[in-house]
Design a protein around this motif. Structure first.
Motif, short mmCIF file in Angstrom:
data_model
loop_
_atom_site.label_atom_id
_atom_site.label_comp_id
_atom_site.label_asym_id
_atom_site.label_seq_id
_atom_site.Cartn_x
_atom_site.Cartn_y
_atom_site.Cartn_z
N PRO A 1 0.82 -1.24 0.00
CA PRO A 1 0.00 0.00 0.00
C PRO A 1 0.84 1.28 0.00
O PRO A 1 0.50 2.25 -0.66
N CYS B 1 2.20 1.77 -3.55
CA CYS B 1 1.13 2.25 -4.45
C CYS B 1 0.79 3.71 -4.17
O CYS B 1 0.55 4.48 -5.11
N THR B 2 0.78 4.10 -2.92
CA THR B 2 0.50 5.49 -2.58
C THR B 2 1.57 6.41 -3.15
O THR B 2 1.25 7.47 -3.72
N TRP C 1 1.04 6.74 -6.82
CA TRP C 1 -0.12 7.58 -7.14
C TRP C 1 0.20 9.06 -6.89
O TRP C 1 -0.36 9.92 -7.55
N LEU C 2 1.08 9.34 -5.94
CA LEU C 2 1.43 10.73 -5.67
C LEU C 2 2.29 11.34 -6.77
O LEU C 2 2.50 12.55 -6.79
N TRP D 1 -3.14 0.71 -10.25
CA TRP D 1 -4.19 0.02 -9.50
C TRP D 1 -4.22 -1.46 -9.86
O TRP D 1 -4.30 -2.33 -8.99
#
Length: 97
Positions: A26, A29-30, A33-34, A63
């Motif tokens: 997680p 992935c964060t 995404w940032l 995702w």
């Protein structure tokens, strides 16, 4: 007195590393995404605009990779748990022999 080395069984060591990967997924992935706001141009680069569809594709791919990675890790952990339970259960181990 010589120092004793800590011995970790290979199976439990690998399982712990897989659980570490599950915990870090997680966060990874964060961070990915940032990156999206960094994809848009700033200041003088406005002429080189980035299409919104490209940013949406990027988010969708990240995702899907996260889902695939978590599924693969889940299957490996489940498989290693099944092997451990079979190795620990003397009744099942005797039935397989």
């Amino acid at each position: 007195m010589p120092e004793q080395r800590l011995f970790l069984e290979r199976r439990s060591y690998r399982r712990r590393r897989m659980m570490d990967a599950v915990r870090m997924l997680p966060l990874l992935c964060t961070v990915l995404w940032l990156v999206v706001p960094l994809m848009w141009p700033k200041g003088e680069q406005v002429a080189e605009h980035m299409p919104l569809s490209l940013a949406l594709w990027y988010l969708f791919v990240i995702w899907m990779l996260a889902i695939t990675a978590s599924f693969a890790l889940w299957r490996r952990i489940r498989r290693s748990d099944g092997e451990e339970s079979r190795a620990e259960d003397p009744v099942e181990a005797g039935a397989d022999a």
